[in-house]
Design a protein around this motif. Structure first.
Motif, PDB file in Angstrom:
ATOM      1  N   GLN A   1       1.244  -1.387   0.310  1.00  0.00           N
ATOM      2  CA  GLN A   1      -0.578  -0.023   0.216  1.00  0.00           C
ATOM      3  C   GLN A   1       1.419   1.374  -0.197  1.00  0.00           C
ATOM      4  O   GLN A   1       2.200   1.491   0.293  1.00  0.00           O
ATOM      5  CB  GLN A   1      -1.209  -0.152   1.618  1.00  0.00           C
ATOM      6  N   GLN A   2       0.584   2.370  -0.269  1.00  0.00           N
ATOM      7  CA  GLN A   2       1.465   3.884  -0.359  1.00  0.00           C
ATOM      8  C   GLN A   2       0.684   4.515   0.928  1.00  0.00           C
ATOM      9  O   GLN A   2       0.665   3.854   2.264  1.00  0.00           O
ATOM     10  CB  GLN A   2       0.279   4.828  -1.049  1.00  0.00           C
ATOM     11  N   VAL A   3       2.028   5.313   0.964  1.00  0.00           N
ATOM     12  CA  VAL A   3       2.186   5.468   2.780  1.00  0.00           C
ATOM     13  C   VAL A   3       2.383   6.887   2.526  1.00  0.00           C
ATOM     14  O   VAL A   3       2.689   8.076   1.130  1.00  0.00           O
ATOM     15  CB  VAL A   3       3.337   5.845   3.220  1.00  0.00           C
ATOM     16  N   THR A   4       1.790   8.260   3.119  1.00  0.00           N
ATOM     17  CA  THR A   4       1.607   9.582   3.463  1.00  0.00           C
ATOM     18  C   THR A   4       3.035  10.635   4.111  1.00  0.00           C
ATOM     19  O   THR A   4       3.454   9.952   5.072  1.00  0.00           O
ATOM     20  CB  THR A   4       0.361  10.111   3.441  1.00  0.00           C
ATOM     21  N   LEU A   5       3.698  11.558   2.943  1.00  0.00           N
ATOM     22  CA  LEU A   5       4.129  12.412   3.806  1.00  0.00           C
ATOM     23  C   LEU A   5       3.609  13.433   3.373  1.00  0.00           C
ATOM     24  O   LEU A   5       3.132  14.259   2.391  1.00  0.00           O
ATOM     25  CB  LEU A   5       5.689  12.515   3.014  1.00  0.00           C
ATOM     26  N   HIS A   6       4.003  13.661   5.101  1.00  0.00           N
ATOM     27  CA  HIS A   6       3.651  15.755   4.884  1.00  0.00           C
ATOM     28  C   HIS A   6       4.229  16.462   4.625  1.00  0.00           C
ATOM     29  O   HIS A   6       5.198  16.559   5.097  1.00  0.00           O
ATOM     30  CB  HIS A   6       3.455  15.450   6.781  1.00  0.00           C
ATOM     31  N   GLY A   7       3.531  17.886   4.118  1.00  0.00           N
ATOM     32  CA  GLY A   7       4.210  18.906   3.806  1.00  0.00           C
ATOM     33  C   GLY A   7       5.419  18.217   2.444  1.00  0.00           C
ATOM     34  O   GLY A   7       5.377  17.052   1.598  1.00  0.00           O
ATOM     35  N   GLN A   8       7.146  18.274   2.565  1.00  0.00           N
ATOM     36  CA  GLN A   8       7.890  17.840   1.959  1.00  0.00           C
ATOM     37  C   GLN A   8       8.544  16.928   2.415  1.00  0.00           C
ATOM     38  O   GLN A   8       9.616  16.389   2.142  1.00  0.00           O
ATOM     39  CB  GLN A   8       8.751  18.993   1.309  1.00  0.00           C
TER      40      GLN A   8
END
Length: 338
Positions: A200-207
């Motif tokens: 599955q995908q993961v999410t990074l906040h901002g940059q």
């Protein structure tokens, strides 16, 4: 050292600490008091139940009568029990203040009444707030920016006030971000690992620019143990010395170890009050003999391998993060391992 009461001892850090002190010859008994909320699992204690020195009590630190009964039977307290997730504190601030502040006060009251020989209150680097540069020492002001960190800062001050007012031998530890086996998959390393292992995908906040110091849980527990045994009452001890990574850099390591690539990463807008950087000195604890020993690369690989080999421990939590542990049904109100 005698008999030690460990609150929150079925949680991530607490369970590692319990296993550590059970191996010590001078520990006669360890009682774990844990409410077994979504982040506390009796399974985390695992082989610790083979020790005749372990006693488990299912209960809440806000239960003043229960706390008083248990504290009366012990010589020292190590206090891990807390609401601890930043994002949850945004919509459940009352629970964080109740558990973290009033719960600490309940324990400190009992410690005062029963002459506890040492009370170690476990806290976090987040109480210092963001530091664009430099590192916070124990003497620096507390500048928390989120409800979770504010509740921990308040609980630190409550605990220390019982030293100054009542001579309760309180020490406070503040650690940087911990990682290792058994951590609930709401935190970054287990969350990313378990998602990547499932494709599955993961999410990074901002940059992905937020910097944290990553310390293996066993190193944190070694520091807490030193404070329990040799910390000066009324003092605060930072526990750091791990490895500094921006979240994007940490993600690179997780992708490699999970066999994934950057196509698995999605950038999302930064969350509110996402402090850019935390950093602490740990010279004071080094004076007690503290030296972090776990190599980050090895520790992270071992951690991911644990999640790879134990989907039965975390997969149910991905479906329902508030599910009670299955073992609770058979654990009963109080279990003894003798």
């Amino acid at each position: 050292m005698g008999k030690v009461l460990v609150t929150g001892g079925a949680g991530f850090i607490g369970s590692h600490f319990v296993k550590r002190i059970l191996r010590a010859d001078d520990i006669a008994e360890v009682t774990v008091l844990d409410a077994l909320t979504y982040a506390g699992h009796i399974e985390n204690l695992g082989e610790a139940f083979l020790s005749p020195k372990l006693r488990f009590v299912h209960g809440n630190i806000l239960d003043a009568d229960l706390v008083d009964t248990l504290v009366r039977e012990h010589t020292a307290i190590v206090h891990f029990a807390a609401e601890s997730h930043v994002d949850r504190s945004f919509f459940a601030g009352g629970a964080f203040l109740s558990t973290n502040v009033l719960g600490t006060q309940t324990l400190a009251d009992a410690a005062m009444r029963h002459g506890i020989s040492k009370f170690v209150h476990v806290s976090t680097d987040e109480v210092y707030g963001p530091l664009p540069e430099g590192s916070a020492s124990e003497a620096d002001p507390l500048r928390p920016t989120v409800p979770y960190a504010a509740s921990k800062a308040a609980s630190d001050l409550v605990a220390l006030s019982y030293f100054h007012t009542y001579d309760v031998p309180v020490c406070v530890t503040r650690s940087s971000n911990n990682y290792g086996p058994y951590q609930h998959p709401e935190k970054m390393i287990p969350l990313f690992s378990t998602r990547l292992l499932r494709g599955q995908q993961v999410t990074l906040h901002g940059q992905g620019q937020h910097v944290r110091n990553w310390l293996h849980v066993e190193d944190n527990c070694a520091g807490i143990d030193l404070v329990l045994r040799g910390g000066a009452p009324g003092e605060v001890y930072n526990i750091a010395g791990g490895t500094d990574f921006a979240s994007k850099e940490l993600t690179k390591h997780l992708l490699r170890l999970c066999g994934a690539d950057w196509d698995s990463v999605v950038y999302v807008p930064d969350r509110r009050s996402n402090d850019t950087r935390y950093s602490m000195t740990w010279t004071k604890l080094a004076g007690l003999g503290y030296r972090p020993e776990r190599d980050f690369e090895d520790g992270l690989a071992e951690t991911i391998d644990w999640y790879r080999r134990n989907p039965d421990r975390w997969a149910p939590l991905m479906r329902n993060p508030h599910a009670a542990p299955a073992a609770l049904a058979t654990a009963g109100k109080e279990a003894h391992a003798h």
